[in-house]
Design an enzyme around this catalytic site. Structure first.
Site, PDB file in Angstrom:
ATOM      1  CB  SER A  88       7.901   9.121 -18.710  1.00 20.28           C
ATOM      2  OG  SER A  88       8.104   9.097 -20.048  1.00 20.28           O
TER       3      SER A  88
ATOM      4  CG  ASP B 189      12.847  15.066 -19.601  1.00 17.99           C
ATOM      5  OD1 ASP B 189      12.641  14.480 -20.434  1.00 17.99           O
ATOM      6  OD2 ASP B 189      11.967  15.040 -18.515  1.00 17.99           O
TER       7      ASP B 189
ATOM      8  CG  HIS C 198      12.166  11.407 -19.379  1.00 15.43           C
ATOM      9  ND1 HIS C 198      11.199  12.551 -19.334  1.00 15.43           N
ATOM     10  CD2 HIS C 198      11.755  10.444 -19.364  1.00 15.43           C
ATOM     11  CE1 HIS C 198      10.097  11.850 -19.594  1.00 15.43           C
ATOM     12  NE2 HIS C 198      10.391  10.501 -19.616  1.00 15.43           N
TER      13      HIS C 198
END
Length: 399
Positions: free
Chosen positions: A168, A342, A372
């Protein structure tokens, strides 16, 4: 509910969520990262470094696996995502946590902590009570934190290069830092990008929802001096109602800002580990860091923080608008791992802003049902992602 009241209530209150959990307590709920690492039988070291602008960061190190006690493996640096910490790599059992898996495969594992989180909240002359302390976004993490961490690890291990794994926001600062700093980029043998984020124009969840109020929220921050991003129960309840609606998603996760940002589908997670996840998250960052993402939803660009006026941008950047990051200048070999479900690293954003511009892509892998958080906590992350990461690392190094 009045947004001014909601935003003014910002403070961390996750205890109510935890008390509603009917799952039996787990020891790791009350442990910090070094304690969790040692609990599973691994060695752990804590290192403190100081960035060029005075932030004191904490790195956690697993120098070797449980069976390989000699040390001296190839260095691998793991960088967490937004409002996360080094805990994210160690909260599952050893067979499911990337930090332990890498250590057992002979790597010298280093876990980063970005400025402003619970492990990296000190400064040489500022405190967290000072507004100036919180005057940072991921721009500064890419410019100062990342080079300081990489340089320190290489100095300690006496290696010339290391593997970098980002999740991320850990990929965001990687793309930014490696594209702008060629010296830094030369020290990265391989960049493993899990749920990569450069642009966020097509995201879903809390950031998408709150992006509609970004200008208003910035005015509130300027007026009241709110700098640390620690949402209260009132804020979480308001956002959860808007995002989760009347769905049957678990209230355990739909009331936590991390899941509201990343997605609350837990089908690939071990539900029995939720108390551990929720006890360590969110781990803290600045409101400016959060606002930076809100701005990017509107701009649709991989761009530096916008100070909101020509004068302020001119003062900070010597131009009227924030500079763009040129991801095509990131020449580090990159392996991309993405998920079709995601919320934050949306497939369309990855396709439009990453895959078409990176000049040195080693491999790509997309998992249709993944969201995610599956890349750090997923039950089958080892089978579908980590095994491949280890394989590529071993092929590119001599262990």
């Amino acid at each position: 509910m009045n947004l001014l009241v909601i935003f003014g209530l910002m403070c961390l209150q996750c205890s109510e969520i935890l008390t509603r959990l009917s799952i039996k307590d787990m020891p790791e709920e009350n442990m910090n990262v070094p304690e969790m690492i040692r609990y599973h039988g691994y060695p752990c070291e804590t290192h403190n470094i100081t960035t060029q602008d005075g932030y004191i960061l904490t790195l956690h190190r697993i120098p070797h696996g449980r069976e390989k006690g000699e040390g001296g493996g190839f260095p691998t640096f793991l960088q967490h995502g937004f409002v996360d910490s080094s805990a994210t790599w160690t909260m599952n059992p050893p067979s499911q946590s990337l930090a332990f898996i890498l250590a057992d495969n002979g790597f010298d594992v280093w876990l980063g902590n970005s400025r402003g989180n619970v492990y990296s909240n000190k400064h040489t002359h500022l405190t967290t009570k000072d507004d100036k302390y919180w005057d940072f976004s991921w721009d500064e993490m890419a410019k100062y934190d990342l080079p300081a961490c990489v340089e320190y690890v290489l100095n300690v291990t006496e290696h010339q290069q290391l593997h970098y794994v980002g999740h991320s926001q850990g990929t965001t600062i990687g793309f930014a830092g490696f594209s702008q700093n060629k010296v830094l980029a030369s020290k990265i043998l391989t960049f493993f990008a899990l749920a990569p984020v450069a642009t966020v124009q097509h995201i879903k969840g809390a950031i998408k929802f709150l992006s509609n109020f970004a200008p208003f929220m910035k005015k509130i921050i300027d007026l009241f001096g709110i700098r640390d991003f620690l949402p209260s129960n009132a804020i979480l309840e308001f956002i959860a109602q808007e995002i989760c609606g009347h769905s049957h998603s678990s209230e355990k996760v739909c009331g936590n800002i991390v899941f509201l940002i990343a997605g609350f589908d837990t089908s690939n997670l071990n539900d029995t580990r939720l108390p551990v996840y929720l006890s360590h998250l969110p781990s803290g960052t600045s409101v400016k860091d959060f606002l930076h993402y809100l701005q990017m939803v509107k701009s649709g660009k991989f761009i530096m923080y916008d100070y909101g006026s020509t004068e302020k941008n001119q003062l900070n950047y010597h131009q009227s608008t924030p500079p763009l990051y040129n991801i095509s200048s990131c020449e580090v070999p990159v392996a991309i791992y993405s998920g079709s479900q995601d919320w934050l690293a949306d497939p369309e954003d990855i396709h439009n802003s990453i895959l078409h511009f990176l000049p040195n892509i080693l491999s790509t892998k997309n998992l249709d049902s993944w969201n995610h958080l599956d890349f750090v906590w997923g039950i089958e992350a080892n089978r579908f992602v980590y095994t491949d990461v280890v394989k590529q690392m071993l092929e590119r190094t001599d262990l």
